[in-house]
Design a protein around this motif. Structure first.
Motif, short mmCIF file in Angstrom:
data_model
loop_
_atom_site.label_atom_id
_atom_site.label_comp_id
_atom_site.label_asym_id
_atom_site.label_seq_id
_atom_site.Cartn_x
_atom_site.Cartn_y
_atom_site.Cartn_z
N ALA A 220 42.47 55.57 46.48
CA ALA A 220 43.32 55.48 47.66
C ALA A 220 44.76 55.87 47.37
CB ALA A 220 43.28 54.06 48.23
N LYS A 221 45.13 55.96 46.11
CA LYS A 221 46.47 56.38 45.69
C LYS A 221 47.60 55.56 46.36
CE LYS A 221 45.06 59.79 43.04
NZ LYS A 221 43.61 59.44 43.04
N PRO A 222 47.57 54.24 46.24
CA PRO A 222 48.67 53.45 46.80
C PRO A 222 49.92 53.57 45.93
CG PRO A 222 47.19 52.03 45.58
CD PRO A 222 46.55 53.40 45.57
N ASP A 223 51.07 53.29 46.51
CA ASP A 223 52.32 53.26 45.75
C ASP A 223 52.50 51.92 45.04
OD1 ASP A 223 53.04 55.77 46.89
OD2 ASP A 223 53.78 54.72 48.67
N ALA A 224 51.86 50.88 45.60
CA ALA A 224 52.02 49.52 45.06
C ALA A 224 50.76 48.72 45.37
CB ALA A 224 53.25 48.84 45.66
N ILE A 225 50.58 47.65 44.62
CA ILE A 225 49.38 46.82 44.77
C ILE A 225 49.80 45.35 44.92
CG2 ILE A 225 47.29 45.97 43.60
CD1 ILE A 225 47.23 48.68 42.10
N PHE A 226 49.15 44.66 45.85
CA PHE A 226 49.30 43.21 45.97
C PHE A 226 47.99 42.57 45.51
CE2 PHE A 226 48.95 39.26 48.60
CZ PHE A 226 49.94 38.55 47.94
N ASN A 227 48.08 41.75 44.46
CA ASN A 227 46.90 41.15 43.85
C ASN A 227 46.91 39.63 43.99
OD1 ASN A 227 44.68 40.74 41.80
ND2 ASN A 227 46.40 39.76 40.75
N VAL A 228 45.74 39.06 44.31
CA VAL A 228 45.61 37.60 44.44
C VAL A 228 44.52 37.07 43.51
CG1 VAL A 228 45.61 35.73 46.14
CG2 VAL A 228 46.15 38.03 46.89
N LEU A 229 43.99 37.88 42.63
CA LEU A 229 42.96 37.43 41.71
C LEU A 229 43.54 36.45 40.69
CD1 LEU A 229 41.28 40.88 40.99
CD2 LEU A 229 40.44 39.10 42.55
N PHE A 230 42.69 35.57 40.16
CA PHE A 230 43.13 34.64 39.12
C PHE A 230 41.96 34.34 38.20
CE2 PHE A 230 41.59 32.16 42.69
CZ PHE A 230 40.82 31.16 42.11
N GLY A 231 42.24 33.64 37.10
CA GLY A 231 41.20 33.26 36.16
C GLY A 231 40.53 34.47 35.51
N ALA A 232 39.21 34.34 35.28
CA ALA A 232 38.46 35.41 34.61
C ALA A 232 38.48 36.70 35.41
CB ALA A 232 37.03 34.95 34.36
N LEU A 255 50.22 36.92 42.84
CA LEU A 255 50.40 35.48 42.93
C LEU A 255 49.85 34.78 41.69
CD1 LEU A 255 49.55 34.40 46.60
CD2 LEU A 255 51.76 34.97 45.60
N LEU A 256 50.59 33.83 41.15
CA LEU A 256 50.16 32.91 40.09
C LEU A 256 50.02 33.55 38.71
CD1 LEU A 256 47.32 30.96 41.99
CD2 LEU A 256 49.80 30.56 42.06
N THR A 257 50.10 34.87 38.60
CA THR A 257 49.81 35.53 37.33
C THR A 257 50.81 35.14 36.23
OG1 THR A 257 48.73 37.37 38.45
CG2 THR A 257 49.50 37.79 36.22
N GLY A 258 51.98 34.66 36.60
CA GLY A 258 52.96 34.22 35.61
C GLY A 258 52.69 32.84 35.04
N GLU A 259 51.60 32.20 35.44
CA GLU A 259 51.26 30.89 34.88
C GLU A 259 50.55 31.09 33.54
OE1 GLU A 259 49.06 28.76 37.85
OE2 GLU A 259 50.78 28.71 39.24
#
Length: 401
Positions: A220-232, A255-259
């Motif tokens: 899709a060639k986005p300029d940016a990505i918003f991710n909400v995945l966590f854990g494995a 979200l939360l990836t800095g934990e």
């Protein structure tokens, strides 16, 4: 010894034992805790250590209202039905005064409904779905952590500054992920009219097919990505994205990836330059946090995680609540929760009367590799009070009880 004398002696021993047991029970305030310990151990192991440390501190200082707090916890198997079942067991068999806990949003919503039906206080420690305090909110349910809306709102200013037009979205396909993406789309579109969302990947929780997700995003060639995945799921996504070069030249908000619960397992594969919410445990230099960190490391021989902060602050909230209420009566606790304030390792927080949401905040920054390990850099603390919708908007979303 005569049978009569024997019976009198036995009766006296049993009576004394009963009195001692009753006396011990009278000197203890029982609190129930429900969580997905087996399913989400990376976060909830440190979380349990956090509330256990807080509990030890409270009881070593005389408890609350002259009584020790006792926490009786149960595992909900990450299943809403099991969450309700063990909550009922805690209420009827253990006679707890209130319950706290929860991790996944769907179990948190089940406990929210349970609290309303049983007219019992529930402090949602970790579940982030907005519905807990808004659409499904009730007088008996309160929430500690900043909600999905709040955490997304913390990232929006940086996203707007970058002025990227084409966005890709990836999230776990259940309540938390769905609401996070909906909020991101709403807030970014309002702040940056004309933005486009060109690809959306909703993955089964805990069962991501990282290869196909990364391929769809790349196509899709986005300029940016918003991710909400966590854990494995997050780890698999990052590994596959690094391998295929998905993130090169793209801004990523997550979200939360800095934990540390999620950064640490990735090791040297941790992403660099992502904009994230999280917990930079080794860089926060405030008296409150330093005291907490020193005590935690001395007690457990390891550094705290985000879960440690949540568990510790949850039990401290409960102690402050009961002290303010002056009793464990549910009506008294509800009144005391309105506007309740107390100190935390992140500074003072208040539970809002508008929606029973606390003003507990989070850190926003970027990820970087430091000595072969992912860390947060360029971070700032965002107070939860600064990322709330208006009182009028809250009132429109929250049902009358």
């Amino acid at each position: 010894m005569s049978k009569v004398l024997y019976k009198l002696l036995i009766g006296g021993v049993l009576a004394s034992s009963f009195v001692a047991s009753a006396s011990w029970a009278a000197d203890t305030i029982k609190i129930g805790e429900v969580n997905s310990y087996k399913a989400m151990s990376a976060f909830l192991g440190p979380y349990k250590k956090g509330w256990e440390m807080g509990l030890d501190e409270i009881n070593s200082q005389g408890g609350v209202l002259g009584k020790n707090l006792e926490v009786i916890y149960r595992d909900d198997n990450a299943n809403p039905g099991d969450a309700i079942r063990v909550a009922e067991e805690l209420r009827t068999r253990e006679k707890v005064s209130m319950i706290f806990g929860g991790f996944l949003s769907h179990t948190g919503l089940a406990l929210t409904d349970y609290a309303k039906r049983r007219k019992m206080i529930y402090l949602a420690a970790e579940p982030l779905t907005d519905k807990i305090v808004w659409e499904n909110g009730n007088d008996y349910t309160f929430r500690l952590r900043p909600s999905t809306y709040m955490q997304v709102a913390m990232l929006i200013p940086d996203a707007v500054k970058l002025n990227k037009k084409r966005w890709g979205l990836v999230y776990p396909n259940y309540e938390y992920g769905q609401s996070a993406v909906a909020t991101f789309m709403q807030l970014l579109s309002k702040a940056q009219p004309g933005v486009e969302f060109v690809v959306e990947q909703a993955t089964p929780l805990g069962k991501i097919d990282a290869g196909s997700v990364v391929q769809a995003l790349d196509d899709a060639k986005p300029d940016a990505i918003f991710n909400v995945l966590f854990g494995a799921d997050l780890g698999k996504f990052v590994r596959e994205g690094n391998t295929r070069g998905l993130f090169a030249g793209k801004e990523v908000f997550s979200l939360l990836t800095g934990e540390p619960e999620y950064l640490d397992p990735m090791g040297a594969e941790a992403p660099e330059g992502w904009y994230v919410t999280g917990y930079p445990w080794n860089k926060i230099d405030t008296p409150e946090h330093n005291a907490f960190k020193t005590a935690y490391e001395a007690k457990y021989g390891e550094y705290p995680r985000a879960g440690s902060i949540v568990g510790y602050t949850s039990i401290k909230t409960i102690a402050a609540l009961i002290k303010k209420a002056g009793s464990t009566d549910t009506d008294d606790l509800i009144k005391a929760f309105s506007g309740l304030s107390h100190n935390t390792p992140f500074g003072p927080i208040t539970y809002r009367s508008q929606d029973n949401q606390s003003t507990f905040g989070a850190f926003v920054g970027q990820t970087a590799l430091v000595d072969g390990k992912g860390e947060m850099v360029n971070f700032r603390y965002v107070d939860g009070a600064d990322v709330q919708p208006s009182d009028e908007e809250v009132a429109a979303m929250r049902p009358a009880n």
